[in-house]
Each structure stands twice: as structure tokens, then as C-alpha cells.
Design a protein around this motif. Sequence first.
Motif, PDB file in Angstrom:
ATOM      1  N   GLU A 293       4.878  19.666  -8.192  1.00  0.00           N
ATOM      2  CA  GLU A 293       4.857  18.052  -8.467  1.00  0.00           C
ATOM      3  C   GLU A 293       4.435  17.985  -9.770  1.00  0.00           C
ATOM      4  N   VAL A 294       4.983  16.751 -10.393  1.00  0.00           N
ATOM      5  CA  VAL A 294       4.736  16.497 -11.783  1.00  0.00           C
ATOM      6  C   VAL A 294       4.772  15.134 -11.844  1.00  0.00           C
ATOM      7  N   TRP A 295       3.920  14.444 -12.776  1.00  0.00           N
ATOM      8  CA  TRP A 295       3.565  13.399 -13.135  1.00  0.00           C
ATOM      9  C   TRP A 295       3.324  12.994 -14.436  1.00  0.00           C
ATOM     10  N   PRO A 296       3.338  11.729 -15.084  1.00  0.00           N
ATOM     11  CA  PRO A 296       3.018  11.408 -16.449  1.00  0.00           C
ATOM     12  C   PRO A 296       1.426  11.409 -16.619  1.00  0.00           C
ATOM     13  N   THR A 297       0.961  11.727 -17.782  1.00  0.00           N
ATOM     14  CA  THR A 297      -0.481  11.331 -17.990  1.00  0.00           C
ATOM     15  C   THR A 297      -0.826  10.534 -19.040  1.00  0.00           C
ATOM     16  N   VAL A 298      -1.891   9.876 -18.889  1.00  0.00           N
ATOM     17  CA  VAL A 298      -2.201   8.690 -19.832  1.00  0.00           C
ATOM     18  C   VAL A 298      -1.927   9.152 -21.314  1.00  0.00           C
ATOM     19  N   GLY A 299      -2.035  10.347 -21.788  1.00  0.00           N
ATOM     20  CA  GLY A 299      -1.995  10.579 -23.200  1.00  0.00           C
ATOM     21  C   GLY A 299      -0.412  11.003 -23.581  1.00  0.00           C
ATOM     22  N   GLY A 300       0.195  10.501 -22.834  1.00  0.00           N
ATOM     23  CA  GLY A 300       1.820  10.795 -22.958  1.00  0.00           C
ATOM     24  C   GLY A 300       2.336  12.151 -22.451  1.00  0.00           C
ATOM     25  N   GLY A 301       1.445  12.964 -21.990  1.00  0.00           N
ATOM     26  CA  GLY A 301       1.854  14.567 -21.607  1.00  0.00           C
ATOM     27  C   GLY A 301       2.159  14.535 -19.865  1.00  0.00           C
ATOM     28  N   THR A 302       2.379  15.739 -19.411  1.00  0.00           N
ATOM     29  CA  THR A 302       2.663  15.802 -17.996  1.00  0.00           C
ATOM     30  C   THR A 302       1.928  16.651 -17.199  1.00  0.00           C
ATOM     31  N   ALA A 303       1.468  16.409 -16.270  1.00  0.00           N
ATOM     32  CA  ALA A 303       0.626  16.960 -15.545  1.00  0.00           C
ATOM     33  C   ALA A 303       1.367  17.821 -14.175  1.00  0.00           C
ATOM     34  N   VAL A 304       0.922  18.795 -13.911  1.00  0.00           N
ATOM     35  CA  VAL A 304       1.909  19.741 -12.909  1.00  0.00           C
ATOM     36  C   VAL A 304       0.979  20.483 -11.757  1.00  0.00           C
ATOM     37  N   ARG A 305       1.479  20.280 -10.522  1.00  0.00           N
ATOM     38  CA  ARG A 305       0.493  20.853  -9.611  1.00  0.00           C
ATOM     39  C   ARG A 305       1.651  21.753  -8.424  1.00  0.00           C
ATOM     40  N   ARG A 306       1.187  22.783  -8.016  1.00  0.00           N
ATOM     41  CA  ARG A 306       1.984  23.486  -7.133  1.00  0.00           C
ATOM     42  C   ARG A 306       2.061  22.954  -5.691  1.00  0.00           C
ATOM     43  N   LEU A 307       3.127  22.665  -5.055  1.00  0.00           N
ATOM     44  CA  LEU A 307       3.373  22.074  -3.756  1.00  0.00           C
ATOM     45  C   LEU A 307       3.460  23.367  -2.628  1.00  0.00           C
ATOM     46  N   ARG A 308       2.922  23.259  -1.428  1.00  0.00           N
ATOM     47  CA  ARG A 308       3.236  24.123  -0.527  1.00  0.00           C
ATOM     48  C   ARG A 308       4.853  23.970  -0.153  1.00  0.00           C
ATOM     49  N   SER A 309       5.308  25.322  -0.136  1.00  0.00           N
ATOM     50  CA  SER A 309       6.763  25.327  -0.180  1.00  0.00           C
ATOM     51  C   SER A 309       7.332  26.493   0.403  1.00  0.00           C
ATOM     52  N   GLY A 310       8.481  26.558   1.028  1.00  0.00           N
ATOM     53  CA  GLY A 310       9.064  27.780   1.820  1.00  0.00           C
ATOM     54  C   GLY A 310      10.529  27.864   1.991  1.00  0.00           C
ATOM     55  N   ALA A 311      11.072  28.716   1.845  1.00  0.00           N
ATOM     56  CA  ALA A 311      12.534  28.795   2.020  1.00  0.00           C
ATOM     57  C   ALA A 311      12.846  28.649   3.663  1.00  0.00           C
ATOM     58  N   ASP A 312      13.639  27.958   3.957  1.00  0.00           N
ATOM     59  CA  ASP A 312      14.123  27.935   5.284  1.00  0.00           C
ATOM     60  C   ASP A 312      15.868  28.157   5.235  1.00  0.00           C
ATOM     61  N   THR A 313      15.756  29.610   5.266  1.00  0.00           N
ATOM     62  CA  THR A 313      17.366  30.368   5.152  1.00  0.00           C
ATOM     63  C   THR A 313      17.316  31.548   6.181  1.00  0.00           C
ATOM     64  N   ASP A 314      18.551  31.805   6.478  1.00  0.00           N
ATOM     65  CA  ASP A 314      18.580  32.925   7.396  1.00  0.00           C
ATOM     66  C   ASP A 314      17.888  34.149   6.796  1.00  0.00           C
ATOM     67  N   ALA A 315      18.105  34.287   5.578  1.00  0.00           N
ATOM     68  CA  ALA A 315      17.322  35.593   4.847  1.00  0.00           C
ATOM     69  C   ALA A 315      15.974  35.476   5.132  1.00  0.00           C
ATOM     70  N   ALA A 316      15.466  34.275   4.809  1.00  0.00           N
ATOM     71  CA  ALA A 316      13.897  34.247   4.957  1.00  0.00           C
ATOM     72  C   ALA A 316      13.497  34.466   6.487  1.00  0.00           C
ATOM     73  N   LYS A 317      14.199  33.946   7.457  1.00  0.00           N
ATOM     74  CA  LYS A 317      13.766  33.964   8.779  1.00  0.00           C
ATOM     75  C   LYS A 317      13.919  35.456   9.261  1.00  0.00           C
ATOM     76  N   SER A 318      14.931  36.335   8.642  1.00  0.00           N
ATOM     77  CA  SER A 318      15.207  37.613   8.956  1.00  0.00           C
ATOM     78  C   SER A 318      14.386  38.754   8.175  1.00  0.00           C
ATOM     79  N   ALA A 319      13.697  38.047   7.178  1.00  0.00           N
ATOM     80  CA  ALA A 319      12.997  39.253   6.258  1.00  0.00           C
ATOM     81  C   ALA A 319      11.994  40.098   6.887  1.00  0.00           C
ATOM     82  N   ARG A 320      11.433  39.396   8.154  1.00  0.00           N
ATOM     83  CA  ARG A 320      10.404  40.158   8.554  1.00  0.00           C
ATOM     84  C   ARG A 320      10.562  40.436   9.940  1.00  0.00           C
ATOM     85  N   ALA A 321      11.950  40.713  10.174  1.00  0.00           N
ATOM     86  CA  ALA A 321      12.637  41.214  11.505  1.00  0.00           C
ATOM     87  C   ALA A 321      12.213  42.753  11.400  1.00  0.00           C
ATOM     88  N   GLY A 322      12.270  43.443  10.268  1.00  0.00           N
ATOM     89  CA  GLY A 322      12.214  44.775  10.378  1.00  0.00           C
ATOM     90  C   GLY A 322      13.494  45.378   9.692  1.00  0.00           C
TER      91      GLY A 322
END
Length: 488
Positions: free
Chosen positions: A236-265
Motif C-alpha cells: 500500500e503506498v501513499w504520498p507524505t507531507v514532505g513529498g515522499g512516499t510511505a509504504v506498508r505491506r498488505l496481507r496478500s495471497g495467491a489464489d492459483t491452482d499452484a498455490a492451492k496444490s502446493a500443500r497437497a503433498g
Amino acid sequence: MTAAEYDEYVTYSRQHFEEGLIRAGFSEVDTGWQGPILHSDGTTEVLITLRSRYPFQPPRVAPVDPDAASWSWHRELDGALCLVAEDDHGGLWWTDASSFLEHVTAWFEQAGAGWPNDRPDLDLDRYFRPSEDERLYLYDDLPRYRNGFVRFRPAKNNTMRIGGGTRPTKNTKHIKDRFGYVADLGGVDVPPRSWDDVAARIDPGVDLDRRIRNHSVEIVVLIYLRGSHDGAIVLEVWPTVGGGTAVRRLRSGADTDAAKSARAGLLAPELRECRVAIVGVGALGSFIADMLVRSGIRHLTLVDGDVVMPGNLVRHLVGPEAIGLSKVKAVKQHLIAREAIAADRIDVIDEALTSGDQAIGLVGSHDLVVDATADFATTALLHVSARSLSKQIVSAVIQNDGARYRIDLLPSLDGSDPLPPSTSETDLPRREVFEAGCGSPISPTPPYVVVEAAAASVRHVIGLLVGLPLHPAGEVRNLPIGTIRTRE
């Protein structure tokens, strides 16, 4: 352990560790213990801090001069050294100061050598502080959005789902959407820890800083490589008062066949093309079906002529929404609803297996048939059919009200002797319970026995499918009587 004994243990552990530091030449300062670490490239002064959860959490170690050690994947966001992997469960080895300092020395030796044989953990998330936005941002095939603009749309369960698009020039009904950009960082040797680090790796022609300032980009998705492994992080990014850019990590995850099967064994890819039929999808058969699909099976046939009754639910895979449905349709709907398997990969036969032609057809058209009917006639029919086709079936049954489960490979492999017959004798107190409309007593087998028996059955099924049978004849397990004895 009493509270007093616990406090005594913690106090002793801290004192023992600190005495070891003193012997190693460390001195106590306001913020911890400072001392030298000798390694091949020289000596580095470090600060060791015993955190609040010590000894159940390892000490924090950081160079006194943050730039005295190279920045790498093996340092935390705050500059501390990464010394203990999350999957290191070998005991509280760090409570011994001498062993711990040897570990710190080894860290500097590895850093000096450039981290040979480095494990490519895709843990870029830990180099950015978390956002206050608690939604889960889901993405699918990110390469198709590479170096392009995207929008995240609100979805169920407090999630945001990715799609293509840019922010409209005027406010619309889609104002709840969040707009962003997908940037490919390529191989990342040193993890970025700030927006400046990220921006330095992105094509300047995109002019993301301007887009962030005018709020047309609020999300930046980074694709990266560590070793040969693909990684991704949503920021997540947004401008700061001093002209810079703030950044924070969002909770995210892959919703793909590979991600769904990675823990299948590890065997999941090998199982995808196997065809399995399950005859009898009551309590035991329903969980066998579920575990097989979770393990990678993508071609399934379900055979049963019964319907789901309210009394089935306590031991069955499906829930109350399935009451009145045939068991095969109820289990199919459940597996599809989980998005575990496509509808056209599950065939259902909504009737009991009664004829030789049916049995021969079923055994002949599948790699393996699992009999979970607990019906002698059906088991015998499938056994004879398998023998005539020089194949095997797996018969799984729970016996003696849950005191035993039995898994037979029929016929047994390589001419091995079959399992000996089971007895029905038990010294458990029996309190028969009858249900209206049901002519036989209700089995008091508890649900956890069903799940355990299903798991054991699936192990044997997978063993046969991949040519690595667990046993030539099967398995019988007698469960401890005390676990199912009822109180009078």
C-alpha cells in the motif's frame, strides 16, 4: 510446573546466559550486552538483547554499526541478524551462551562467503511494516499483469480480488475499488526495505511517484525472483507531507491452482491423472473422497444409493444443507464448493452396486476401487471382479463400534497371505440405540475414529496408485479401549 517454578526457570536461564556473555568478553550497557564477534573478515561489535519472551524466544543480535555487516535476506527490517529459521524446532539451544555465540560467528562467516547454498525463502513481506488495512488481497496469474495497471475489487469474506484496469477520471460506483500497478523486480539479491529501494528498481518511465501523488495508484504489487523461485508482495503506498512516499505491506495471497496444490503433498502431481472409484460414501467413504481430492486426485466416481439423513451429519463430511440429497450428490457438491475439483471430474452413480457387470465395469475403468460399504456382499462382488481382471481393490471398514478399523487389499499382492479374520468380540459395555425407521442399532462409532480410519485408508490407496504399497495385504488397527469407553 507451578508459577513459582516457571519464574525460577526463566530467572536461572537469563542469569546462566548472561554469565556466559561475561565470560566471552561482553559488557552490559543500557540497551543490552555489547561485545565482539571474531570471524574471518575481522571483528564486529554486536549488541545482544534478551527479549521479553526469553528463553522461549532467541536473543536479538544486531551490529552496533548497522552497516558493519552486509544487508541481505538474512537481516531483519530493523537490522537484527536472522539467526533462527521459523522451522527450527530443535529445542532452546540458544539458552547456552557459548553455543549461541558460535551460531552468531557462523552467521558472519556465511555473510562473508556470500551465503552459499542459501535457502530461497520468499519472505520479502517481513521487510515492510504491516498496513492497518486488515483485508486479504488475492491475486491470480500475476505475469499477465506484469508492468501494467490493475484494480482490486471488494469480494466476500473481507477480501480484495485483482483484475485489470486503471482509476476512472471521475468518481463512479467503483470508488471502493483500489487501483495499482504490477512491477517486475526480477532477481532480488538484497531485499528492498523502503519505497526508495523499490522505486530504484522500477522503470522510471512509468512515473509511479506522480501517480501516487495524484492517488491514481494506491497499490503496488511486486513480482520478484529469489533463486529460481517466484515471489510476490502487495504494498500500500501513499504520498507524505514532505513529498515522499510511505509504504506498508498488505496481507496478500495467491489464489492459483499452484498455490492451492502446493500443500497437497509431493505425490500430488503423480495422482492427478489417476481414476478412483469409491463405493459407499457414508461417513468413512465421504472422508476418503475428501482426502483423496485434497491429495491430488482429479478423477473420481462416487457410488451409493442412500440419502443424507439428519443423524448422519455428526460423522459425515457434509453439513445440514445436504439433508435429503443423495449421498453421492451431496459429497460431489461439497467437493465442488471448496473449488477442490471441477464438476466434470466427478461421476456419480446414485444406486447400490449389485451386479457383476456393474462391478466388472467399475473395476476395469478405474485405476483403483475403494469399497467403504461395510457390506460383505458388495465387498465379495468387488473382490471377485478384481481377481478376474488381475487388479486390486481396497476395502475399508470400521468394526466393533469403533474399537477397530480394518483395511484389506483384495486380493493381496504377490500371493501374500491375506489379513487374518477379525473377531467381533469386545469387552466394551454395549448400550444399543435404535432410531425410528431404522431396523438395526445405530453404531456409536465416534467421528474421530472415522477420520483416522479414512486417513489410513487413503495412505494405502495412494501407495497402490504410485506403485509403493504400504503392505501387501493391508492393515488392522485396534484402538485403545479407554478412548471410547462410555461412562455409566
